[in-house]
Each structure stands twice: as structure tokens, then as C-alpha cells.
Scaffold this motif. Structure first.
Motif, PDB file in Angstrom:
ATOM      1  N   GLN A   7       0.832  -1.195   0.000  1.00 13.12           N
ATOM      2  CA  GLN A   7       0.000   0.000   0.000  1.00 13.12           C
ATOM      3  C   GLN A   7       0.877   1.259   0.000  1.00 13.12           C
ATOM      4  O   GLN A   7       1.912   1.302   0.652  1.00 13.12           O
ATOM      5  CB  GLN A   7      -0.885  -0.006   1.243  1.00 13.12           C
ATOM      6  CG  GLN A   7      -2.099   0.863   1.094  1.00 13.12           C
ATOM      7  CD  GLN A   7      -2.970   0.837   2.335  1.00 13.12           C
ATOM      8  OE1 GLN A   7      -2.481   0.870   3.457  1.00 13.12           O
ATOM      9  NE2 GLN A   7      -4.271   0.778   2.123  1.00 13.12           N
ATOM     10  N   PRO A  64       1.577  11.350   6.069  1.00  9.51           N
ATOM     11  CA  PRO A  64       2.032  10.189   5.307  1.00  9.51           C
ATOM     12  C   PRO A  64       2.392  10.536   3.873  1.00  9.51           C
ATOM     13  O   PRO A  64       1.944  11.541   3.320  1.00  9.51           O
ATOM     14  CB  PRO A  64       0.823   9.254   5.348  1.00  9.51           C
ATOM     15  CG  PRO A  64      -0.342  10.148   5.557  1.00  9.51           C
ATOM     16  CD  PRO A  64       0.142  11.318   6.339  1.00  9.51           C
ATOM     17  N   VAL A  87       3.568   2.282   2.439  1.00 10.68           N
ATOM     18  CA  VAL A  87       3.250   2.021   3.835  1.00 10.68           C
ATOM     19  C   VAL A  87       4.148   0.914   4.353  1.00 10.68           C
ATOM     20  O   VAL A  87       4.130  -0.205   3.846  1.00 10.68           O
ATOM     21  CB  VAL A  87       1.774   1.604   3.998  1.00 10.68           C
ATOM     22  CG1 VAL A  87       1.467   1.278   5.449  1.00 10.68           C
ATOM     23  CG2 VAL A  87       0.862   2.703   3.503  1.00 10.68           C
ATOM     24  N   THR A 129       1.939  -0.414  10.288  1.00  8.64           N
ATOM     25  CA  THR A 129       0.935   0.424  10.938  1.00  8.64           C
ATOM     26  C   THR A 129       0.957   0.224  12.440  1.00  8.64           C
ATOM     27  O   THR A 129       1.191  -0.876  12.930  1.00  8.64           O
ATOM     28  CB  THR A 129      -0.486   0.113  10.427  1.00  8.64           C
ATOM     29  OG1 THR A 129      -0.717  -1.282  10.628  1.00  8.64           O
ATOM     30  CG2 THR A 129      -0.648   0.450   8.971  1.00  8.64           C
ATOM     31  N   SER A 150      -4.130   2.924  13.915  1.00 11.09           N
ATOM     32  CA  SER A 150      -4.569   3.437  12.616  1.00 11.09           C
ATOM     33  C   SER A 150      -3.511   4.372  12.021  1.00 11.09           C
ATOM     34  O   SER A 150      -3.737   5.026  11.026  1.00 11.09           O
ATOM     35  CB  SER A 150      -5.894   4.182  12.775  1.00 11.09           C
ATOM     36  OG  SER A 150      -5.708   5.297  13.619  1.00 11.09           O
ATOM     37  N   TRP A 151      -2.363   4.432  12.672  1.00  9.45           N
ATOM     38  CA  TRP A 151      -1.300   5.332  12.225  1.00  9.45           C
ATOM     39  C   TRP A 151      -0.384   4.569  11.279  1.00  9.45           C
ATOM     40  O   TRP A 151       0.286   3.624  11.660  1.00  9.45           O
ATOM     41  CB  TRP A 151      -0.535   5.830  13.455  1.00  9.45           C
ATOM     42  CG  TRP A 151       0.517   6.838  13.152  1.00  9.45           C
ATOM     43  CD1 TRP A 151       0.587   7.647  12.061  1.00  9.45           C
ATOM     44  CD2 TRP A 151       1.663   7.138  13.959  1.00  9.45           C
ATOM     45  NE1 TRP A 151       1.688   8.452  12.137  1.00  9.45           N
ATOM     46  CE2 TRP A 151       2.368   8.162  13.282  1.00  9.45           C
ATOM     47  CE3 TRP A 151       2.150   6.676  15.174  1.00  9.45           C
ATOM     48  CZ2 TRP A 151       3.538   8.707  13.796  1.00  9.45           C
ATOM     49  CZ3 TRP A 151       3.317   7.217  15.669  1.00  9.45           C
ATOM     50  CH2 TRP A 151       3.997   8.223  14.999  1.00  9.45           C
ATOM     51  N   ARG A 152      -0.393   4.993  10.020  1.00  6.63           N
ATOM     52  CA  ARG A 152       0.411   4.293   9.028  1.00  6.63           C
ATOM     53  C   ARG A 152       1.761   4.974   8.846  1.00  6.63           C
ATOM     54  O   ARG A 152       1.819   6.152   8.541  1.00  6.63           O
ATOM     55  CB  ARG A 152      -0.339   4.231   7.697  1.00  6.63           C
ATOM     56  CG  ARG A 152      -1.429   3.177   7.727  1.00  6.63           C
ATOM     57  CD  ARG A 152      -2.424   3.413   6.636  1.00  6.63           C
ATOM     58  NE  ARG A 152      -3.127   4.676   6.830  1.00  6.63           N
ATOM     59  CZ  ARG A 152      -4.227   5.009   6.174  1.00  6.63           C
ATOM     60  NH1 ARG A 152      -4.734   4.209   5.286  1.00  6.63           N
ATOM     61  NH2 ARG A 152      -4.811   6.158   6.403  1.00  6.63           N
ATOM     62  N   THR A 164       4.870   5.639   6.766  1.00  6.54           N
ATOM     63  CA  THR A 164       5.211   5.536   5.352  1.00  6.54           C
ATOM     64  C   THR A 164       6.682   5.832   5.123  1.00  6.54           C
ATOM     65  O   THR A 164       7.299   6.582   5.865  1.00  6.54           O
ATOM     66  CB  THR A 164       4.364   6.515   4.516  1.00  6.54           C
ATOM     67  OG1 THR A 164       4.497   7.810   5.090  1.00  6.54           O
ATOM     68  CG2 THR A 164       2.918   6.108   4.492  1.00  6.54           C
TER      69      THR A 164
END
Lengths: 123, 362
Positions: A44, B265, B269, B272, B275-277, B279
């Protein structure tokens, strides 16, 4: 303390409150709206639509090139045969297009809508 | 010759006071490296009442440079923030004092200045440091500036009311110091050998080339490598001279820059957390920005020391400032230990007041 002090203190409070409110709003709304989510070969990628840039992604058959400009994202080139993806238009929260993809290269781009109204029309 | 008439005995003393307060500020631990108490602005606020406009801005420039020397950030990226912030706050306080001093005390003036400072810091951190992530640091920046502005205003008001030193200082005649005030300092200047002169030139050259490299480096990992090299060289050189490098503080600054960069971000990715991705793009940009910031600070610490020596009349004035600085800071630590009891703050204030009186009027 004179009257001028109170005025400065009140204005200061308003400023601090405003900045805090802005940060909270950004924090809660920033999740996925105004963000391009690209999936490719099980990975992703996230890109904010607020920043103009060129993105290159290595897909199944070659390198796809996308561009983010004026709050929307679109394919500029792809190694596929039919180049359908390049003609799918600009995906963005306001353009009415929320999904573009180059299936031969396995590059899928999804953009969330900004408001509920467009979602109702779409589905 | 204008600069020499502007730098009077009173200005050199106030500048030394700014320097001493910068040192105190450095010693006070802060939850975030970007938060500031702005203690060094106190002489500026107090000076508004009796300095001419020209003198006031000379003091502002001196404060910016001396604070940078004390904290080891001269000509680094942090210096940019300091220039912008202090200038904004000084101009605001000056104008507010001119326009509103009838209906406003130091609290209003100081708070307005502090908020102006935060505004410029915010704009700069958005431009060069955090990008869009700056919005998240804004509440902390403005909130702490608001509180410290009020606190500093209270201290300033109290000083204006109760400081005997300030009263006498403001009323004293403004004289230009004689050039032979400090014979011992002039002597050390002469003792500077050719090899030490060459060494300081070499350091300046390393500093200049390092800053240029840091300014133009685009690749994250090159920036990181440059920063680490700068750190190693600075660490070794300073250790040799018996000086410390604040490693923990640097790690802290780096971590906070990285954290705020990760909030926005961009790119692949990696993993995680909730909910914090996280990057890759954000990670790279955070490391690059943190490296540039820290690298410039390390280079600055390598090139400039507090014992900077300038030639000519300006150099003599600077030597005056350092001499005052030494005298001001000499007695303060001993006095803090003695004072206990209910009126601790009041007594502390009185002892500092008496000490300043002694240094200036003796």
C-alpha cells in the motif's frame, strides 16, 4: 494589569484556541480524505493530494507513472497495451471520479470523497 | 563609527544579562526542544523604557548572536528560527510599547511579543522543518508561548516595581566605555598564536563547506551520513578541548522532528501502529530534515565557541560583554543554595538585584 493587557490576553486565548481547533480538525479529518491510496502487488502507498508530485510505481509488467496536480491524481504513462488507465481521467475528492486503475500492471488508485452527497450519487 | 556610539556601557551590560539568562534557560529542562521560556527577552522588555530605538535594536541583534553562541547554534538552522522569532517579538514589543504603553503593562507587551515569536517560528517550521505536520505542533507552540509570555510579563512588572538596580540603571548616564576597560582580556587576544589562528580558520572552512553540503543535499541517507560525520568530528574535537556535546538533547530534537514528519504520510506504507500508518516517504523526509537541523548545529558547535575573538573596536565591546557575563554568572549558583524559607522567590530576586548592582556600579 491595565485594559490593554486584558485585550491581549483575550486575543491570545482566541488565537491558541483557534490553532488547537485547527490541529484537532486536521487530525480527525486527515485520515483518508484528500489522500490517494494506491495498492500494487500487495503493497500500500499513501500520497496526500495537497502536494503536487510525480509518482513512479513498479508494477507487474513495468513502471507506471502517476501525477498529482491541483488536488487530483491521474496516470501519465503505463506499460500496458491499451492505455485505458491514462484515459480514465483525474481522480479526486471533487472530480466525481474516485477510482482509477491500470489492471495489467496491477496499480489500483482509490480516492475518498470529501462529502456524503457524492457518495450517495455514486452508489 | 555609529555602531560604537550605540554600544554603550549600559548596552554591553544588558547584552551580558541576555547571555546569562540564555544560559539559565538552557539549564531548565523542557518537555519539547522547541519550547522556549524566552527568559533572555527580559532585558529587552525592561530596556524598552529607557533605551533609544537604535540602542534597542542593537541590543536585539546582540541578544540573537550571544544566545546562539551560548547554546551552540550560531549560523545553524536553529539560528534562523532565533533570528526570525526574536526579530518578530522585538518589533512587536517595540510597537506595542510605543502605541499602547498608556493602557498596557509589560504583561500585554510581553505576551504579544511572545505570540509574534511563535507565529514566525510556526511559519518557519512549516517551511523548513515539518511541512504540513507543523499544524500539529501549533497548539503546543502557541500555547506555551502564551503562558511564558504572561509569566515573563509578570516578572518584568515585578522588576520594574521592586528592582532598585533597574531604577538606578535606567537613570544612570549612558557612557561609552573606554577602550582599556579590561586589560586582562586584551592580553589574551595578543597571546593567540598563529597555529590556533590557523586552526580556527580551518574550523570555519569545515563549517562553511558542511553547511553548503547540508543545504543542497537531497538524498536522505547522504544527509544522515553527513550529520553523523559532523557529530563525530565535533564530538572528538570538543572532547579534546574538554568540552561536552549534548548528545541526549540532540537525540531528543531528532526524535521530535521525525515524529512530526511521520504524522503526514507519503509513499509506501511500511507498517501500521493502530490506525497510524508509517510511510517510507515520511520516514525519509523526517530523517533528512532532522539530519540537516542537527548537522548544522554540530557544525556550529565545531566552528564557534563562546571565546570568540573579534578584531578592532567591536571586538573590544564584545570582550566587555564577556567580562560582564563572567561577573554576572560567577556568583549566582552559590546564592541559590543559601536561600531557603517562605519568601524564597522574593529573597532570590533581591539577591540577584543586589548582585547586578554590585557588578554594574562597582
Amino acid at each position: 494589569m491595565k485594559i490593554g493587557d486584558y485585550i491581549v490576553l483575550i486575543l491570545g486565548c482566541v488565537l491558541v484556541a483557534g490553532v488547537t481547533f485547527g490541529a484537532i480538525q486536521k487530525g480527525t479529518s486527515a485520515d483518508d480524505s484528500n489522500m490517494a491510496i494506491i495498492t500494487c502487488r500487495g503493497e500500500q502507498y499513501l500520497y496526500p493530494l495537497s502536494k503536487d508530485q510525480t509518482i513512479t510505481i513498479q508494477g507487474n509488467i513495468g513502471v507506471s507513472e502517476l501525477e498529482i496536480k491541483n488536488g487530483s491524481i491521474y496516470f501519465t504513462s503505463s506499460p500496458c497495451r491499451d492505455h485505458i488507465c491514462e484515459n480514465m481521467g483525474h481522480a479526486g475528492p471533487d472530480t466525481g471520479i474516485h477510482f482509477i486503475a491500470c489492471l495489467p500492471n496491477d496499480v489500483v488508485v482509490y480516492v475518498n470523497g470529501d462529502s456524503r452527497e457524492t457518495d450517495d450519487i455514486d452508489y | 563609527m555609529k555602531q560604537t556610539t550605540l554600544i554603550t556601557k549600559r548596552i554591553t551590560f544588558l547584552a551580558a544579562l541576555c547571555m546569562a539568562l540564555s544560559l539559565v534557560e538552557l539549564a531548565i529542562p523542557k518537555p519539547l526542544p522547541f519550547m522556549r521560556l524566552g527568559l533572555a527577552n527580559l532585558p529587552l522588555i525592561l530596556g524598552l523604557g529607557f533605551l533609544s530605538t537604535g540602542q534597542f535594536y542593537v541590543l536585539v541583534v546582540l541578544k540573537i548572536c550571544l544566545q546562539a553562541l551560548v547554546s551552540g547554534t550560531f549560523f545553524s538552522y536553529v539560528f534562523l528560527f532565533s533570528i526570525g522569532g526574536t526579530m518578530a517579538s522585538a518589533i512587536t514589543m517595540h510597537l506595542f510599547y510605543r502605541w499602547f504603553s498608556k493602557g498596557m503593562t509589560c504583561i500585554g507587551i510581553s505576551t504579544a511579543g511572545s505570540l509574534a515569536n511563535a507565529g514566525v517560528q510556526y511559519a518557519l517550521s512549516r517551511l523548513v522543518l515539518f511541512g504540513e505536520g507543523a499544524a500539529y505542533i501549533a497548539p503546543l507552540l502557541f500555547g506555551s508561548a502564551f503562558i511564558t509570555g504572561i509569566l515573563l510579563g509578570i516578572v518584568a512588572n515585578y522588576s520594574l516595581k521592586h528592582s532598585l538596580f533597574l531604577e538606578r540603571f535606567a537613570a544612570s548616564s549612558d557612557i561609552i566605555p573606554e577602550s582599556t576597560v579590561l586589560p586582562d582580556n586584551v592580553q589574551t587576544q595578543k597571546e593567540m598564536t598563529i597555529s590556533s589562528r590557523l586552526l580556527s580558520i580551518a574550523r570555519l572552512a569545515v563549517f562553511a563547506s558542511g553547511i553548503i553540503v547540508l543545504c543542497f543535499v537531497k538524498n536522505t541517507w547522504v544527509a544522515l551520513a553527513c550529520m553523523l560525520i559532523a557529530f563525530l568530528v565535533t564530538f572528538i574535537v570538543r572532547r579534546k578541548n574538554g568540552k561536552r556535546v549534548r548528545v541526549m538533547q540532540s537525540v531528543f530534537i531528532f526524535a521530535s522532528v521525525l515524529l512530526f514528519a511521520l504524522l503526514v504520510p507519503g509513499g509506501k506504507v511500511l507498517f501500521t501502529i493502530g490506525s497510524w500508518r508509517i510511510t517510507l516517504g515520511a520516514l525519509e523526509s523526517g530523517i533528512r530534515r532532522g539530519s540537516i537541523l542537527l548537522g548544522s548545529v554540530f557544525l556550529s558547535q565545531l566552528a564557534f565557541s563562546k571565546e570568540i575573538q573579534l578584531p578592532g573596536l567591536l571586538g573590544e565591546r564584545v570582550a566587555d560583554i564577556f567580562s560582564y557575563f563572567g561577573k554576572i554568572t560567577a556568583a549566582v549558583p552559590k546564592k541559590t543554595e543559601k536561600i531557603r524559607g517562605r519568601n524564597r522567590l522574593k529573597d532570590y530576586f533581591k539577591s540577584i538585584d543586589a548582585h547586578l548592582m554590585l557588578v554594574f556600579f562597582n
